[in-house]
Scaffold this active site. Structure first.
Site, short mmCIF file in Angstrom:
data_model
loop_
_atom_site.label_atom_id
_atom_site.label_comp_id
_atom_site.label_asym_id
_atom_site.label_seq_id
_atom_site.Cartn_x
_atom_site.Cartn_y
_atom_site.Cartn_z
CG HIS A 1 -24.41 74.20 -3.23
ND1 HIS A 1 -24.73 73.46 -2.42
CD2 HIS A 1 -25.57 74.84 -3.50
CE1 HIS A 1 -26.16 73.65 -1.95
NE2 HIS A 1 -26.53 74.47 -2.50
CG ASP B 1 -27.91 81.72 -6.03
OD1 ASP B 1 -28.99 81.54 -6.20
OD2 ASP B 1 -27.08 81.42 -5.07
#
Length: 406
Positions: free
Chosen positions: A302, A350
């Protein structure tokens, strides 16, 4: 001297410190005060001026953004410069903060309703002491649609001018309408009647989750409630800035979330885990999978968390303590570790959602439902904040096509 005064002093800067942070001379610093760009406070018998640290840092950020304008502004739309101000949430040194409160600490005990009240107005009012809303007829009209599609249909229908009651468009009315809209979203996602039960319990009942799984759902909802100015939140703010109703803004958020590069991340991570579990060599299966998809869109890495997503670390940490329970969980966590080693990247939220969904036998797409329901709390906060600003979001484009020809 009182403790409050001492605390305030600790957060104030001297003129020299403020000027150094801003990269200006002392005369320029004083001119900022005279022009209203910065405030100063008197301190001590000598009445020396001090400058609130947060105000100085905010002005420094604005000056830096201005200096980096032009071409640098292009990067503002993808992991670059801030494009608007908010009091709702931010990411600082690898931590996700809701109005200054660490989201991972909140996840230890708070519900999504508690997190929503914090995001909406710093917890000043508990908005969730309301009965469940009636079942919108649109929810019963699309039984075969995906959960996210049902949610979008409900929001679009409720946004129509003829809907009753009138759609919320002012900041106060948006916050008052927030609980009913979140409960309607839950009903649409789960295909159940709207309920006033805590939202994590509604998910648990629909998916037959046990007590440990219910606690994990509660924590996941809190951790995903907001995430600064992500794509769906920006869409919500753009729609809210036009004067559109809250259901219309939430519909825009759901539409943005439906994309593979946003809310679709948990589904992509689930596909990777499924292939790894089915393969004779999990490492080969993982490597082949990530040849066709960027890891950050399928569970790993990320840009805002170079040292790892704290939301994923929290949820996967809990899953690791439950590895003796569901038979598949240990194998799923092993596949996660294999992918992390192969990609040399940390898991993101996720992957945690995908692991939960797959391990506990929740319906396919449950991760997306958790994400959508959780993020609706943040969307409502941002819609109300944008409405309160009374500013239309209307950026300019940098034209790179043909110029006028004779």
């Amino acid at each position: 001297m009182t403790n409050a005064t001492m605390a305030a002093m600790n957060n104030d800067l001297s003129a020299t410190e403020a000027a150094r942070l801003l990269g200006v001379s002392l005369p320029t610093l004083y001119s900022y005060v005279s022009r209203g760009l910065l405030v100063s406070v008197s301190h001590g018998a000598a009445r020396r001026k001090r400058y609130p640290q947060e105000e100085v840092l905010r002005l420094a950020a604005r000056k830096n953004d201005a200096r980096r304008g032009g071409q640098a502004a292009v990067t503002a739309m993808h992991w670059g410069l801030p494009v608007l101000e908010t009091q709702i949430s931010h990411i600082l040194e690898g931590r996700l903060l809701y109005r200054g409160c660490d989201a991972t600490l909140l996840a230890q005990h708070a519900s999504l309703e508690t997190a929503a009240s914090l995001l909406w107005d710093d917890g000043a009012i508990d908005y969730f002491h309301q009965d469940a809303p009636p079942l919108p007829p649109q929810l019963a009209s699309a039984p075969d649609a995906t959960p996210l599609t049902r949610a979008m249909v409900a929001m679009v229908a409720m946004a129509m001018p003829a809907s009753t009651p009138a759609p919320a468009t002012t900041p106060a009315s948006m916050l008052q309408a927030g609980p009913a809209l979140m409960r309607t979203l839950a009903a649409a996602l789960l295909q159940t009647a709207p309920s006033a039960l805590p939202l994590h319990q509604q998910l648990a009942l629909a998916w037959q989750a046990d007590a440990e799984q219910t606690e994990l759902l509660r924590a996941a909802l809190v951790l995903l409630a907001d995430h600064e100015l992500n794509a769906s939140t920006f869409a919500v703010r753009c729609v809210a800035s036009t004067g559109a109703s809250l259901p219309a803004a939430l519909g825009a958020g759901l539409a943005a979330l439906s994309g593979d590069r946003h809310g679709g991340g948990s589904a992509a991570a689930r596909r990777m885990l499924t292939q790894a579990l089915a393969a004779s060599d999990a490492r080969d299966a993982v490597g082949a999978y990530y040849m066709s998809i960027a890891p950050e869109f399928a569970g790993f890495g990320h840009p805002l968390y170079p040292h790892g997503d704290p939301r994923a670390a929290y949820l996967l940490g809990i899953l690791a303590t439950l590895a003796h329970e569901p038979p598949r969980l240990q194998a799923i966590l092993a596949a996660c570790a294999t992918a992390e080693e192969l990609l040399d990247a940390r898991p993101n939220a996720d992957l945690a959602l995908a692991a939960m969904e797959l391990a506990f036998g929740w319906p396919e797409g449950a991760g997306m439902s958790v994400f959508a329901l959780a993020r609706s709390a943040g969307w409502i906060a941002h819609a109300a904040e944008q409405a309160a600003s009374a500013a239309l979001i209307r950026p300019r484009a940098r034209y790179i096509g043909r110029h006028l020809r004779d």
